[in-house]
Design a protein around this motif. Structure first.
Motif, short mmCIF file in Angstrom:
data_model
loop_
_atom_site.label_atom_id
_atom_site.label_comp_id
_atom_site.label_asym_id
_atom_site.label_seq_id
_atom_site.Cartn_x
_atom_site.Cartn_y
_atom_site.Cartn_z
N ARG A 79 5.38 -8.97 11.87
CA ARG A 79 4.47 -8.04 11.94
C ARG A 79 4.13 -7.15 12.82
O ARG A 79 5.36 -7.14 13.88
CB ARG A 79 3.25 -8.15 11.74
CG ARG A 79 3.15 -9.60 10.49
CD ARG A 79 1.64 -10.49 10.08
NE ARG A 79 0.82 -10.62 8.68
CZ ARG A 79 0.90 -12.17 8.23
NH1 ARG A 79 -0.11 -12.55 9.47
NH2 ARG A 79 0.60 -12.54 7.68
N THR A 80 3.12 -5.64 13.13
CA THR A 80 3.07 -5.07 13.93
C THR A 80 2.53 -5.88 15.09
O THR A 80 2.34 -5.21 15.87
CB THR A 80 2.59 -3.82 13.89
OG1 THR A 80 1.23 -3.91 13.18
CG2 THR A 80 3.61 -3.13 12.39
N PRO A 115 4.43 -3.73 6.78
CA PRO A 115 4.00 -4.37 8.07
C PRO A 115 2.55 -5.12 7.37
O PRO A 115 2.04 -4.43 7.23
CB PRO A 115 3.99 -4.93 8.62
CG PRO A 115 4.62 -4.29 10.08
CD PRO A 115 5.04 -2.99 8.37
N ASN A 153 -0.25 -3.42 9.62
CA ASN A 153 -0.39 -2.04 8.82
C ASN A 153 -0.27 -1.16 7.88
O ASN A 153 -1.01 0.38 7.13
CB ASN A 153 1.41 -1.83 9.59
CG ASN A 153 1.06 0.12 9.83
OD1 ASN A 153 1.64 0.54 8.58
ND2 ASN A 153 0.68 0.18 10.93
N SER A 166 -5.29 -8.39 9.69
CA SER A 166 -4.70 -6.86 10.10
C SER A 166 -5.52 -5.34 9.20
O SER A 166 -5.76 -4.73 9.44
CB SER A 166 -3.94 -6.49 8.08
OG SER A 166 -2.79 -8.10 8.63
N ASN A 205 7.94 2.39 5.26
CA ASN A 205 8.90 1.30 6.73
C ASN A 205 10.38 1.12 6.40
O ASN A 205 11.36 0.52 6.65
CB ASN A 205 8.68 -0.52 5.82
CG ASN A 205 9.10 -1.11 6.35
OD1 ASN A 205 9.12 -1.02 7.87
ND2 ASN A 205 8.97 -2.53 6.48
N ASP A 232 10.47 1.48 12.15
CA ASP A 232 9.25 0.95 12.94
C ASP A 232 8.20 1.92 12.96
O ASP A 232 8.04 3.00 13.07
CB ASP A 232 9.63 1.05 14.25
CG ASP A 232 8.43 0.15 14.84
OD1 ASP A 232 6.99 -0.71 14.09
OD2 ASP A 232 8.61 -0.76 15.95
N LEU A 254 5.10 1.85 13.61
CA LEU A 254 4.34 2.67 15.50
C LEU A 254 5.65 3.55 15.54
O LEU A 254 4.36 4.26 16.44
CB LEU A 254 4.27 0.80 16.37
CG LEU A 254 3.82 1.34 17.53
CD1 LEU A 254 2.24 1.49 17.14
CD2 LEU A 254 3.22 0.51 18.44
#
Length: 676
Positions: free
Chosen positions: A296-297, A496, A499, A606, A647, A650, A652
């Protein structure tokens, strides 16, 4: 590579964009033989990939693996779409039979020592400069290795055997939970005798309730069907307090109906938590949350709980203030079934209050498609020539630019709006395929809501909440439709879990194109903030229940399973969220997100984690909502750097590339009126 066994099936007979014609599927005979053939095909291919004596390359490892389960992926996607939208008894039986088989198959692949070894060999060859790989290919390889390790690829033979047994038990329990939850929601629908008891609802809603009663076999009366969250949408409009009480009670007491084995969903959910705790311990983790965080982030449990602590404290305080105002307005001490009604009654007295206004479905669709055109340049056209994947579903073709120009077709958007007794609760997005240059596929995606079907001759309408849900789910659809990926496993919404809700929440900001927008950077108006305390409190309450079940040792989970309701009540008290007027959005008796599958298990946070990203991005878009050219420019950049990337790197990093900064949680706190 040798040819693999393939069975001719209805979903190999396709329409545009390889959309399977589900009207040709025979549920009694189609799924089982096709599943067995697809499982065998992938097993054969994976065995060849793992046993290949040639040095590992991108082509003989990543490409071969990504395509090895094409038939199984197509089959499971098609079945998942159909079973969620129309979970007939035949499909429920298929799901019960398939779940442990697919769980065992997934374990076999994920834990295959030869495959894991070959992936590591490829990683070493890339690191040594012997193999060239693109950033997306390297990212895919890293994710495959990480997932294998988290799944137990490092366990010895006896450990892997125990893990496979746990996974099969979990698959069976999760299926049982899902089936009983759907059945209980149907049986708990509230039948009222007269239209007078529905005062406050629109004529269309009353007609829908009458039609629902007829469809359920009632010669008279009006049937109020349940949606997933505890606060039923109709509670905001119903003037009859006894009707509100009956509907709310039916909603909150879910989890008491027993299945054929005498188990309630509360009991099944608790047993799922026990097995997940055992699984985490077997894998070497303290609890189930720690076992899923690597994928997960969110960086840590501490980071998640820190965010929740701030939200819980602020929301509880604000909810208490809102409760006082509701009581003052109504003239009596409200009960939980009065909450939504009281919120809407006060809202009507606020400046620019619009109450629970409705719009037609036609106008709702016009808005989501128009907003996507203005922000991302796409065009959506209805395709009445294409059959629905379930009766009543509608089909739309999506173009990149003006409709019909050669080469601009992005895929299909399929919409199933209305509730039915066999349909899963809530709203969701899924689909038949995703964009992939390797697989040569484009997006065929679905949105599914549970809007009350209109009575014959009546125009269907959407409440404000349903309008928001429509924008939200179409945001998921856009994430898939606009994806650009080599590997289908990385495409679109395959990000993830903490996200995946982010792009769909961002899409909600475009509702402001059709009403007065909130000025950029401003604290939202009193009207916009009204009710946020209660809604945030009920949301955070569900999140902490999820985390509580999934941060237990096996021994602690066994103890909690003795009294699931009591355990959850203590959790709420510990977080200061045991609010008499505001029950949690979900509890263990109807928490499909975390117990019907492992998808959101230890991850219901989430939505809030994604809201941090979404609130920041929404402010970034809000600045240009009144400037068409600037909106299109920002939309194109956001589409390229974030929506299209899925995806493939990343997520982020995609956020930073799109907005040029790290996410700032102050945007969310301000949007909820919870700033210090």
């Amino acid at each position: 590579m040798a040819d693999s066994p393939v069975v001719d099936t209805p979903w190999t007979r396709t329409l545009d964009y390889d959309y399977p014609d589900m009207t040709t599927v025979d549920d009694d005979a189609a799924w089982a033989p096709a599943r067995q053939a697809a499982l065998a095909a992938q097993r054969e291919r994976v065995a060849e990939i793992a046993g290949n004596p040639e040095p590992a390359t991108v082509e003989n490892m990543l490409h071969a693996y990504a395509l090895s389960g094409a038939e199984l992926d197509r089959l499971t996607r098609a079945f998942g779409v159909a079973a969620a939208a129309d979970g007939t008894e035949a499909r429920q039986q298929v799901r019960a039979e398939a779940a442990p088989q697919i769980a065992a198959h997934t374990d076999w692949i994920t834990l295959h020592p030869g495959l894991f070894s070959r992936f590591r060999q490829l990683q070493e060859r890339i690191g040594a400069g012997e193999v060239t790989a693109t950033p997306e290919q390297q990212w895919f390889l890293e994710q495959l290795i990480l997932k294998a390790r988290v799944a137990g690829a490092g366990l010895d033979g006896s450990g892997q055997a125990e893990l496979k047994e746990l996974n099969q038990q979990l698959a069976g329990l999760e299926t049982a939970y899902s089936q009983l939850q759907v059945r209980e929601a149907t049986e708990a629908a509230v039948l009222v005798k007269s239209a007078q008891e529905l005062a406050g609802l629109s004529e269309s809603r009353i007609a829908s309730a009458r039609a629902a009663a007829e469809a359920a076999g009632h010669a008279s009366g009006y049937l109020l069907t349940l949606t997933m969250p505890v606060q039923q949408g109709l509670l905001g409009s119903l003037e009859n307090r006894q009707t509100r009480r009956a509907l709310h009670t039916a909603s909150v007491t879910r989890g008491s109906l027993a299945d054929d084995l005498g188990r309630t969903t509360r009991q099944i959910g608790a047993q799922i938590a026990v097995l997940r705790a055992k699984k985490a311990q077997l894998l070497g983790y303290e609890n189930f949350l720690e076992s899923v965080l690597p994928l997960r982030t969110a960086p840590s449990r501490r980071a998640v709980e820190s965010m929740l602590g701030k939200l819980a404290a602020g929301a509880a305080e604000r909810a208490a203030t809102e409760a006082e105002r509701i009581a003052e307005h109504l003239g009596f001490t409200p009960e939980p079934w009065d909450l939504s009604y009281g919120i809407e009654q006060v809202r009507k007295r606020l400046p620019a209050g619009s109450g629970a206004g409705e719009i037609t479905v036609a106008e709702g669709l016009r808005r989501i498609f128009d907003a996507a055109h203005r922000a991302y340049g796409i065009t959506v056209v209805e395709r009445e020539d294409l059959p629905g994947y379930v009766p009543g579903a509608r089909s739309f073709e999506v173009f990149d630019g003006p409709a019909g120009e050669p080469g601009t077709g992005l895929g299909l958007f399929l919409l199933d709006l209305y509730t039915r007794p066999t349909k899963s609760g809530g709203a969701w997005m899924n689909g038949f395929s995703v964009p992939s240059t390797l697989a040569g596929t484009k997006a065929v995606v679905t949105n599914n809501l549970n809007v009350a079907a209109p009575a014959p001759g009546q125009e269907p309408v959407l409440t404000q909440g349903e309008q928001k849900t429509l924008f939200h789910e179409f945001g998921h659809a856009l994430h898939a439709l606009l994806a650009q990926a080599e590997f289908p496993q990385l495409s679109g919404t395959a990000v993830p879990r903490d996200n995946v809700e982010f792009p769909s929440q961002v899409n909600e900001v475009f509702q402001e194109l059709y009403r007065n927008p909130t000025p950029p950077g401003a604290v939202p108006s009193e009207n916009a903030l009204w009710g946020k305390g209660c809604s945030t409190a009920e949301h955070v309450a569900a999140v902490v229940i999820d985390l509580a079940w999934h941060t237990l040792s096996p021994e602690q989970a066994e103890a909690a399973a003795q009294d699931p309701a009591g355990f959850e009540a203590q959790v709420l008290a510990d977080w200061g969220l045991d609010l008499p007027l505001v029950p949690p959005r979900y509890h263990g008796g109807f928490f499909k997100h975390i117990f019907a599958s492992a998808g959101y298990a230890a991850g219901y946070y989430s939505y809030l984690w994604a809201e941090v990203l979404a609130a920041h991005s929404s402010e970034w878009f809000r600045v240009v909502l009144d400037d068409e050219a600037a909106l299109a420019s920002r939309g194109a950049h956001f589409r390229t750097e974030l929506l299209a990337r899925g995806n493939t790197r990343d997520p982020l990093d995609s956020f930073r590339a799109a907005l040029g900064t790290d996410p700032d949680p102050q945007h969310l706190m301000r949007s909820l009126g919870l700033q210090n």
